[in-house]
Design an enzyme around this catalytic site. Sequence first.
Site, PDB file in Angstrom:
ATOM      1  CE  LYS A 110      43.691  32.672  36.583  1.00 45.60           C
ATOM      2  NZ  LYS A 110      42.766  33.800  36.267  1.00 45.60           N
TER       3      LYS A 110
ATOM      4  CB  SER B 139      44.717  36.868  37.429  1.00 45.31           C
ATOM      5  OG  SER B 139      43.475  36.215  37.201  1.00 45.31           O
TER       6      SER B 139
ATOM      7  CB  SER C 204      41.491  37.507  34.967  1.00 46.18           C
ATOM      8  OG  SER C 204      41.740  38.373  36.056  1.00 46.18           O
TER       9      SER C 204
END
Length: 261
Positions: free
Chosen positions: A82, A158, A182
């Site tokens: 990420k 996320s 997330s």
Amino acid sequence: MPELPIHFKTITELAENIRSKTFSPVELVNCFIDRIDSMDGFLNSYRCTCPDRALARARAAEIDIYRGHDLGPLHGIPFAVKDLFAVTGLPTTAGTNLLQDNIATNDATVVQALFRNGMVLLGKTNTVQFAYGGVGINSEHGTPHNPWREVLHIPGGSSSGSAVSVAAGLAPVALGSDTGGSIRIPSALCGITGLKPTVGRVSRNGIYPLSKSMDSFGPLARSVEDAALIYQAIQGCDAADQTTLGLPVGNVLDTLKKGIR
């Protein structure tokens, strides 16, 4: 049952194929690079890729494994992170154009851990701006597309790009962060396995924070076993993160297949 394509195999299966010389780490990485090139223009799971760097690491892994210097089941396996995780020479944008010039000078502790295990970084995945949001929408960098639908569907956030990259076979495994869901939300929406470790089990050093008291970091993967292999590699004490100090490190693989009883 027909054998799965390379890009949908688990880490364990890929590791076995490498050691049986069904394919090499270089061939494996090229498979994922080609799939990213052909599909990610639509899926938008990656913020940036590093194919030259990935192939160089894959060649080194191939030489080491076939010469008998085998680091274990993660050696030669590709992964993604990420875009909160620092990777030397790459921007850490945290999903916003405000940080597009934020070039890392060191790797995050967990990225270092995966490199020590011989893994090969494919690139960095898209995220919600500042990792703040459970739907997965990003108005600046674009919203990753849930690969289970032809028309646009939300991926969850996320860690949106990490979930989409694994679900679509653009990476065997990806790292994400979880402060309020997330990792868990996009894993559920994209039909993969996600693990949110307890806060303090995995170092946060070198990772852009949302909440320093609640942030947790872990894998998004194709199976529970894959998630366990990654967690085993990244857990542990880190002098650069005081929340990890004094916590024992356990072997989660020992009892993995004994069931939940």
